[in-house]
Structure formats: structure tokens, C-alpha cells
Design a protein around this motif. Structure first.
Motif, short mmCIF file in Angstrom:
data_model
loop_
_atom_site.label_atom_id
_atom_site.label_comp_id
_atom_site.label_asym_id
_atom_site.label_seq_id
_atom_site.Cartn_x
_atom_site.Cartn_y
_atom_site.Cartn_z
N TRP A 1 3.33 -5.42 -8.92
CA TRP A 1 3.51 -6.12 -7.65
C TRP A 1 2.75 -7.44 -7.71
O TRP A 1 1.69 -7.53 -8.34
N LYS A 2 3.29 -8.45 -7.04
CA LYS A 2 2.68 -9.78 -7.02
C LYS A 2 2.24 -10.12 -5.61
O LYS A 2 2.94 -9.81 -4.63
N SER A 3 1.10 -10.77 -5.50
CA SER A 3 0.61 -11.20 -4.19
C SER A 3 1.56 -12.22 -3.58
O SER A 3 2.10 -13.08 -4.30
N PRO A 4 1.78 -12.18 -2.27
CA PRO A 4 2.60 -13.21 -1.63
C PRO A 4 1.94 -14.57 -1.60
O PRO A 4 2.59 -15.57 -1.30
N ALA A 5 0.64 -14.64 -1.94
CA ALA A 5 -0.10 -15.89 -1.81
C ALA A 5 -0.34 -16.61 -3.13
O ALA A 5 -0.54 -17.83 -3.14
N ALA B 1 0.82 -1.22 0.00
CA ALA B 1 0.00 0.00 0.00
C ALA B 1 0.85 1.26 0.00
O ALA B 1 0.50 2.26 -0.67
N VAL B 2 1.96 1.26 0.73
CA VAL B 2 2.79 2.46 0.80
C VAL B 2 3.37 2.78 -0.58
O VAL B 2 3.32 3.92 -1.05
N GLU B 3 3.93 1.76 -1.25
CA GLU B 3 4.52 1.98 -2.57
C GLU B 3 3.45 2.41 -3.58
O GLU B 3 3.67 3.35 -4.37
N ASP C 1 -6.83 3.53 3.15
CA ASP C 1 -6.32 3.70 4.51
C ASP C 1 -4.94 4.36 4.49
O ASP C 1 -4.64 5.23 5.34
N GLU C 2 -4.10 3.97 3.56
CA GLU C 2 -2.76 4.54 3.47
C GLU C 2 -2.82 6.00 3.04
O GLU C 2 -2.09 6.84 3.58
#
Length: 340
Positions: free
Chosen positions: A325-329, A85-87, A114-115
Motif C-alpha cells: 500500500w502507498k501513502s496518499p501523501a 487499516a481494515v485491509e 484500533d482496527e
């Protein structure tokens, strides 16, 4: 919470009251879209439009399905957005108009909002969807949560949303989460993406989330829910089409519902779809419906393209990937796109 005082966009466009729903077309398009795809889809494909699943009961069913253990697509995209979210939010500048294309719910977008809120940045978030009741529920949650993120809703179709956004010449952020855009055969998908790309100018960005999983078993299992709830959701679309078309053309006993998944090679993709197959001839002369026994109606078709194919779509639409970006899951991705 006290709301930010700003009531105008940077180009002096006057905003309605915080938390308002703006009627930009409502549901007037739904009958026409339903009939066009059902009766006249090019290349002989008869399709039950997803707009038939976009009423309040349909979205309630859908929300429950996204919480089932095997439906990885929502939960894995949320994990991605939470982690990065920050990036991702660093690409959003103060005063941006954020358009959530086919919002459908808040779980995915909240990590990002939220970020932005934590950075105390004033932005203008617009959830675009066809269901007014669902938008009302979403806005109640949003307006009680945010101060700097000014929240509104656009009640209408994608076409209505594209026309509405033309009035703004400030920075814009388009959100296409949950494989909303690009999920179709390539000619149709690229054309749809280009419509949004054409609404962008240098400085605008699009965040496009997409399920690139090619694991057939994993994908198949994601569309199976306890007690046949996914089938209930799909059948609801057919039942709702009766109301939209003002004709009881669909009777459950006339149709068999099943799933199928297949790999296609050009371009490479795993395609999953629900299919209604006529058990007997089905006719309605008023609507012009004429299905022969064995004819098919495709519903809720999902194209799982690898990133390389999506990048071809981006290029065809005049967009360039700035970051991803890729999900960690799983193989869920977010692509940050800019005008090429």
C-alpha cells in the motif's frame, strides 16, 4: 476497561500481568554496540549507533521532531495506516503475537491496533525497545485504550527480541514501521532482515513500512527543524556516548556537524546522513579512540530505496511480497511480507 481473561498464548506459554515490561536484556548491549560501530565498522565507515539516541531524553527530542511540519515520514505513514487499516489487519488472525520492532512510539501503530480492537480480536502486542521509561509511558496509554489487544513490552535489543520470540510456535506478526528494517547498505540491511525472516514460519507475516521518496529537496527539508532542534537531537547521541562508554571522549568543540545527501546508482537510492567531522586530532587511549583531523563519523544515515530495490532485499532474505500500500501523501509504502 475490563481486560480480556486470556492469560496464555495458544501454545500455553504463561503471560505476565497485562501491561508488564519483560526484561529480555535491557540496555546491556548499548556500550558494546556503540564502541564496535564507532571504532571497528567494516569498510572504513565509522558510525555513531542509533542506540545512543534511544535513551529517554533522546526519544523525547525525537517525538517532538516527528511533529514538525516538514517531517513528512511519520505523518504520511500514519495516513497510510489509517486509510488501509481494515485491509492490513485482515492478515492478523486471533491469538497472534505481534512484535513491534523498535516501537519508539505509538502514533504509527495505533491505527492498526484500533482496527484489531474494533474487531474484538484477542491478540498479544509486544513493543520492543531499548528505553524502559519510554516503554512505561507507552504501556500506560495502551492499557487504558484496549481490551482485546493484550499489551506488553520487551525491554532489550533486536538480538534479544529475536531470541525471545523463539519460544512461540503460534501465529506471529512482525511490525517494522518507520523504515526500521532495510535502512542500511544492502549487505548489512539484507542480513538484518534475514534474521527476522528466519524467525518466521508459514502463516507468519511481516508488515514493513518504508520511505521510498527520491525527492532530494523534500528529504533534505525533513531533516531540518526550527531552532536547530534536529542538530540538538543528533548531538545528543554523541553526548550520550560519553555516558555509555564511561569516558568523556566527545567534546563539542572538537567536531563539526553537517548534513549531506547523495544519489547512488548501484543500487539506486537517495542517501541522507548527518556527519561529524573532526576539527583536530581526537584521541582516547583507554577506549582506543584515534581520530585524525578531517576524519568522519556518520550518524543517522537514511537510505531511500525505491520499491524495486526493497523487493530485491525481500528476496535475498527469503521473503515474498503478498500485498503493498502507498501513502496518499507521498512515496511511503507498507509491504506485507510472508515466508517464501
Amino acid at each position: 476497561m475490563a481486560k480480556a481473561d486470556q492469560k496464555e498464548l495458544p501454545n500455553s506459554t504463561r503471560l505476565p500481568e497485562f501491561g508488564s515490561i519483560i526484561d529480555i536484556g535491557g540496555t546491556r548491549c548499548m556500550p558494546a554496540i556503540t564502541k564496535e560501530l564507532l571504532l571497528h565498522e567494516p569498510a572504513g565507515r565509522r558510525i555513531l549507533s542509533v542506540v545512543t539516541l534511544s535513551d529517554y531524553p533522546g526519544l523525547q527530542l525525537w517525538s517532538k521532531l516527528t511533529h514538525t511540519p516538514t517531517y513528512y515520514q511519520t505523518s504520511d505513514e500514519i495516513l497510510l495506516l489509517q486509510k488501509h487499516a481494515v485491509e492490513i489487519s485482515s492478515s492478523i488472525v486471533p491469538g497472534s503475537v505481534i512484535v513491534d520492532i523498535g516501537s519508539g512510539g505509538l502514533r504509527k501503530v495505533m491505527p492498526l491496533l484500533d482496527e484489531v480492537e474494533a474487531r474484538q480480536m484477542t491478540v498479544f502486542y509486544f513493543a520492543l525497545d531499548l528505553c524502559r521509561e519510554w516503554l512505561e509511558d507507552d504501556l500506560k496509554a495502551l492499557t487504558s485504550r484496549y481490551t482485546h489487544v493484550q499489551c506488553f513490552a520487551l525491554w532489550g535489543s533486536f538480538t534479544d527480541g529475536l531470541e525471545w520470540i523463539k519460544q512461540f510456535n503460534g501465529p506471529k506478526v512482525f511490525l517494522s514501521l518507520g523504515s526500521t528494517l532495510c535502512n542500511n547498505i544492502i549487505p548489512v540491511a539484507s542480513k538484518g532482515l534475514k534474521l527476522w525472516a528466519d524467525a518466521m514460519v508459514p502463516g507468519d507475516v511481516m508488515l514493513l513500512g518504508y520511505d521510498c521518496n527520491l525527492d532530494e529537496e523534500k528529504v533534505r527539508e525533513s531533516y531540518i527543524a526550527p531552532e536547530g532542534k534536529f542538530d540538538d537531537f543528533i548531538r545528543h547521541g554523541m553526548e550520550h556516548s560519553n555516558a555509555l562508554l564511561e569516558r568523556d571522549w566527545y567534546r563539542p568543540e572538537d567536531w563539526e556537524l553537517f548534513r549531506e545527501a547523495e544519489f547512488q546508482t548501484e543500487p539506486p537510492a537517495l542517501v541522507h546522513r548527518f556527519v561529524f567531522r573532526a576539527q583536530r586530532d581526537v584521541k582516547d587511549e583507554v577506549l582506543g579512540v584515534d581520530f585524525k583531523q578531517g576524519d568522519r563519523i556518520i550518524c543517522y544515515e537514511s537510505f531511500k530505496y525505491p520499491p524495486s530495490v526493497l523487493q530485491q532485499q525481500f528476496s535475498l532474505a527469503g521473503l515474498r511480497e503478498k500485498a503493498s500500500w502507498k501513502s496518499p501523501a507521498s512515496d511511503i509504502y507498507e509491504f506485507l511480507l510472508v515466508k517464501d
